[in-house]
Design a protein around this motif. Structure first.
Motif, short mmCIF file in Angstrom:
data_model
loop_
_atom_site.label_atom_id
_atom_site.label_comp_id
_atom_site.label_asym_id
_atom_site.label_seq_id
_atom_site.Cartn_x
_atom_site.Cartn_y
_atom_site.Cartn_z
N HIS A 196 37.79 41.11 32.14
CA HIS A 196 37.02 40.05 31.21
C HIS A 196 36.51 39.04 31.80
O HIS A 196 37.35 38.57 32.57
CB HIS A 196 37.39 40.10 29.71
N ASP B 124 31.70 44.54 31.28
CA ASP B 124 32.95 44.36 30.81
C ASP B 124 33.29 44.50 29.40
O ASP B 124 33.07 45.54 29.09
CB ASP B 124 32.03 42.36 29.87
N ILE B 125 34.51 43.80 29.35
CA ILE B 125 35.62 43.76 28.21
C ILE B 125 34.61 43.67 27.09
O ILE B 125 34.99 42.98 27.08
CB ILE B 125 36.90 43.54 28.44
N GLY B 126 35.23 44.44 25.70
CA GLY B 126 34.27 43.80 24.38
C GLY B 126 33.61 45.06 23.80
O GLY B 126 33.75 46.59 24.83
N GLY C 237 32.34 37.68 27.35
CA GLY C 237 32.70 37.63 28.83
C GLY C 237 31.97 36.90 29.93
O GLY C 237 31.98 36.24 30.48
N TYR D 96 33.53 36.27 19.83
CA TYR D 96 34.19 38.03 20.35
C TYR D 96 34.09 38.48 19.02
O TYR D 96 35.16 38.66 18.22
CB TYR D 96 35.44 36.65 20.08
#
Ligand SMILES: Cc1ncc(C[n+]2csc(CCOP(=O)(O)OP(=O)(O)O)c2C)c(N)n1
Ligand code: SF4
Ligand SMILES: [Mg+2]
Length: 206
Positions: free
Chosen positions: A64, A44-46, A91, A120
Motif C-alpha cells: 500500500h 497499489d493495495i485497495g 495509497g 479508504y
C-alpha cells in the motif's frame, strides 16, 4: 485488438466506477497498440488495486502506497517498457504521497492512474486525504477536520512540466482520452478519476 484481460471476473461491487476505469485503461492501451509484453502495471493495495487479478500484462501487486516506487525502479531498469501505476486516493495521496512528489519532481516517465473515491474503501470507508472537510465517516464520526488535498494544484506547484489531470470517471470518453494522452506523454503523467464508492460513499452525502 489486443486482449489485456485475464480469465478472472472483476469482483468490484455492482455499479463501482472501477469498472469504467478498467475499461478505459484497456481502450487506451489498445488505441496505442501496446503489446502485453511491453507493458507493466504496478497495482497499489485497495479495491482498485485488486485489478491486479483482472489484467494479463506484466504486473506487480505492490504494498500500500508503494506502487509508484516500484514503477520508478522498473522504468529506470528498462526504459523501453511502458510503466504504469494504479492506486486509490488512500495509497497514492496518503501512504505514498512522498513517492508521488518524488516521481513528479524527477519527472520520471511513468503513468499513474488514481481512482479517487474520497475514501479508504477496501477497509470499509475511512477518511482519506481527499475526503471533504466536515464529512462524517467511520474514522471521523464527529466530522473530518482536515482540508482535502487538491492534487492538481500540489503537483503543478512541484513541477509545471508534468501531465496532471482530474476527470469525472463517468465521462468515459474523457477518461479514455486522458489515459491515452498520459501514456503518450514523455515524462511523468498522472490522471485522477473522481469516483463515487457505491458501497461506502453515501456517508459523504449525509
Ligand atoms: C501499509 C498498509 N497500511 C494499511 C493497509 C490496510 N489497507 C488496505 S486497503 C486500505 C485502504 C485503501 O484505500 P485506497 O488506497 O483509497 O483504495 P480504495 O480501496 O479506496 O480503492 C488500507 C488502509 C495495508 N494493506 N497496508
Ligand atoms: S467498496 Fe466501493 S470502491 Fe470498493 S468495489 Fe465496492 S463500490 Fe467499488
Ligand atoms: Mg479510495
Amino acid at each position: 485488438m489486443i486482449n489485456y484481460r485475464s480469465n478472472i471476473t472483476p469482483t468490484f461491487c455492482p455499479g463501482c466506477h472501477n469498472f469504467l476505469v478498467y475499461a478505459a485503461m484497456q481502450s487506451a492501451f489498445n488505441a496505442l497498440n501496446l503489446k502485453t509484453s511491453d507493458l507493466v502495471i504496478n497495482f497499489d493495495i485497495g479495491c482498485v488495486g485488486n485489478m491486479a487479478d483482472f489484467f494479463k500484462t506484466y504486473a506487480v501487486h505492490t504494498l500500500h502506497g508503494r506502487s509508484i516506487t516500484t514503477a520508478m525502479g522498473e522504468k529506470l531498469a528498462n526504459p523501453n517498457l511502458t510503466v504504469c501505476a494504479i492506486g486509490g486516493d488512500g495509497g497514492i495521496y496518503g501512504e505514498g504521497l512522498n513517492h508521488l512528489i518524488a516521481a513528479a519532481r524527477a519527472n520520471i516517465d511513468i503513468t499513474v492512474f488514481v481512482s479517487n473515491n474520497f475514501l479508504y474503501s477496501l477497509t470499509t470507508g475511512q477518511t482519506s486525504p481527499t475526503t471533504p472537510k466536515g464529512a462524517r465517516t467511520k474514522s471521523t464520526p464527529l466530522g473530518n477536520v482536515s482540508e482535502p488535498l487538491n492534487i492538481v494544484k500540489v503537483l503543478k506547484s512541484v513541477n509545471s512540466n508534468i501531465f496532471v489531470k482530474s476527470v469525472d470517471a463517468k465521462d468515459i470518453q474523457e477518461v479514455t482520452k486522458n489515459f491515452k494522452e498520459a501514456l503518450e506523454f514523455k515524462g511523468f503523467s498522472i490522471v485522477e478519476t473522481r469516483q463515487e464508492c457505491v458501497a461506502f460513499g453515501k456517508q459523504l452525502k449525509a
